[in-house]
Write an enzyme that holds these catalytic residues in place. Sequence first.
Site, PDB file in Angstrom:
ATOM      1  N   ASP A  10      49.749  39.845  18.826  1.00 31.21           N
ATOM      2  CA  ASP A  10      49.407  38.562  19.442  1.00 31.21           C
ATOM      3  C   ASP A  10      50.703  37.863  19.869  1.00 31.21           C
ATOM      4  O   ASP A  10      51.558  37.572  19.034  1.00 31.21           O
ATOM      5  CB  ASP A  10      48.657  37.728  18.385  1.00 31.21           C
ATOM      6  CG  ASP A  10      48.309  36.329  18.850  1.00 31.21           C
ATOM      7  OD1 ASP A  10      48.733  35.916  19.953  1.00 31.21           O
ATOM      8  OD2 ASP A  10      47.608  35.642  18.093  1.00 31.21           O
ATOM      9  N   ASN A  24      45.810  31.065  35.047  1.00 33.02           N
ATOM     10  CA  ASN A  24      45.118  31.101  36.339  1.00 33.02           C
ATOM     11  C   ASN A  24      45.702  29.991  37.210  1.00 33.02           C
ATOM     12  O   ASN A  24      46.489  29.169  36.732  1.00 33.02           O
ATOM     13  CB  ASN A  24      43.596  30.984  36.171  1.00 33.02           C
ATOM     14  CG  ASN A  24      43.207  29.715  35.456  1.00 33.02           C
ATOM     15  OD1 ASN A  24      43.600  28.621  35.864  1.00 33.02           O
ATOM     16  ND2 ASN A  24      42.450  29.842  34.380  1.00 33.02           N
ATOM     17  N   GLY A  32      41.237  34.680  27.200  1.00 28.98           N
ATOM     18  CA  GLY A  32      42.272  35.686  26.971  1.00 28.98           C
ATOM     19  C   GLY A  32      43.554  35.097  26.423  1.00 28.98           C
ATOM     20  O   GLY A  32      43.552  34.187  25.592  1.00 28.98           O
ATOM     21  N   ASP A  34      45.719  33.261  27.861  1.00 28.34           N
ATOM     22  CA  ASP A  34      45.879  31.863  28.274  1.00 28.34           C
ATOM     23  C   ASP A  34      45.263  30.932  27.224  1.00 28.34           C
ATOM     24  O   ASP A  34      45.888  29.959  26.771  1.00 28.34           O
ATOM     25  CB  ASP A  34      45.172  31.700  29.633  1.00 28.34           C
ATOM     26  CG  ASP A  34      45.557  30.431  30.372  1.00 28.34           C
ATOM     27  OD1 ASP A  34      46.472  29.725  29.916  1.00 28.34           O
ATOM     28  OD2 ASP A  34      44.939  30.165  31.420  1.00 28.34           O
ATOM     29  N   SER A 130      47.456  40.281  34.241  1.00 24.25           N
ATOM     30  CA  SER A 130      46.375  40.705  35.168  1.00 24.25           C
ATOM     31  C   SER A 130      45.512  41.850  34.661  1.00 24.25           C
ATOM     32  O   SER A 130      44.556  42.227  35.341  1.00 24.25           O
ATOM     33  CB  SER A 130      46.923  41.109  36.555  1.00 24.25           C
ATOM     34  OG  SER A 130      47.208  39.970  37.333  1.00 24.25           O
ATOM     35  N   THR A 131      45.820  42.424  33.499  1.00 22.59           N
ATOM     36  CA  THR A 131      45.072  43.624  33.097  1.00 22.59           C
ATOM     37  C   THR A 131      43.857  43.323  32.218  1.00 22.59           C
ATOM     38  O   THR A 131      43.202  44.241  31.733  1.00 22.59           O
ATOM     39  CB  THR A 131      45.981  44.634  32.365  1.00 22.59           C
ATOM     40  OG1 THR A 131      46.445  44.046  31.145  1.00 22.59           O
ATOM     41  CG2 THR A 131      47.159  45.029  33.228  1.00 22.59           C
ATOM     42  N   VAL A 133      40.879  40.082  32.283  1.00 18.46           N
ATOM     43  CA  VAL A 133      39.811  39.614  33.169  1.00 18.46           C
ATOM     44  C   VAL A 133      40.118  39.912  34.643  1.00 18.46           C
ATOM     45  O   VAL A 133      39.204  40.182  35.435  1.00 18.46           O
ATOM     46  CB  VAL A 133      39.600  38.095  32.962  1.00 18.46           C
ATOM     47  CG1 VAL A 133      38.640  37.524  33.989  1.00 18.46           C
ATOM     48  CG2 VAL A 133      39.078  37.824  31.561  1.00 18.46           C
ATOM     49  N   TYR A 134      41.383  39.919  35.017  1.00 23.72           N
ATOM     50  CA  TYR A 134      41.740  40.121  36.427  1.00 23.72           C
ATOM     51  C   TYR A 134      41.678  41.583  36.866  1.00 23.72           C
ATOM     52  O   TYR A 134      41.847  41.886  38.053  1.00 23.72           O
ATOM     53  CB  TYR A 134      43.119  39.519  36.729  1.00 23.72           C
ATOM     54  CG  TYR A 134      43.094  38.002  36.898  1.00 23.72           C
ATOM     55  CD1 TYR A 134      41.919  37.273  36.734  1.00 23.72           C
ATOM     56  CD2 TYR A 134      44.255  37.302  37.252  1.00 23.72           C
ATOM     57  CE1 TYR A 134      41.894  35.894  36.895  1.00 23.72           C
ATOM     58  CE2 TYR A 134      44.241  35.913  37.410  1.00 23.72           C
ATOM     59  CZ  TYR A 134      43.059  35.218  37.234  1.00 23.72           C
ATOM     60  OH  TYR A 134      43.037  33.860  37.405  1.00 23.72           O
TER      61      TYR A 134
END
Length: 200
Positions: A10, A24, A32, A34, A130-131, A133-134
């Site tokens: 973490d 975002n 996530g 964020d 980006s890996t 939800v994106y």
Amino acid sequence: MDRIELVQGDITQLSVDGIVNAANSSLLGGGGVDGAIHRAAGPRLLALTRTLGGCPTGQARITPAFDLEARGIRWIIHTVGPVWGTDPHADGTERLGYRQEDNLLAQCYVNALELAATHGCRTVAFPSISTGVYGFPIRRAAEIAVGHVRGFLARSAVPERVALVCFSAADADVYREVLEPLDYRSSVLVELPSGGGDKK
Ligand code: ADP
């Protein structure tokens, strides 16, 4: 080059000068990593990011780390990764560097490292931008991350060390494959029963 370290765990549990947030474009928090960073940094972070007017994809913004300062983290560098699948001319099979998402992801790493360097961060930790939800393919993202972090470190003495943090063991395995030909360090972060985190 042992300035790159692969860490599984973490990101909010690390003690580094700066951690990067896969934000975002609103910079108002989300799920996530964020969400984890906003929870750990406390409500003062959102109060500040509300005033920033968002951030375009590929760019980065820096804020204090607020409650994470207790852990020794001084800065949070917020960068907005690309959503995979937004290049209308691409079908996913192109070589690395062809798609606009590749270049936007590379910009995230370079712009975050530039902010870290100008703010004197000796150690910086990145999540796998980006890996989640994106939807960016993990292997492709790992190659971009490793390639651009290496490139930056080759031309800059600061930061001295960069941690690439994978939340899952499966993601860490992919990063390990990409890092294999290089000189790097690896560790697993363990949460201590006392509530403190440390590297093993
Ligand atoms: P994005 O929207 O950029 O895809 P996500 O937060 O959905 O961002 O996922 C990015 C990566 O961060 C994923 O690999 C996810 O497993 C990972 N992640 C989620 N929480 C944490 C955390 N606390 N520390 C490190 N990585 C995390």
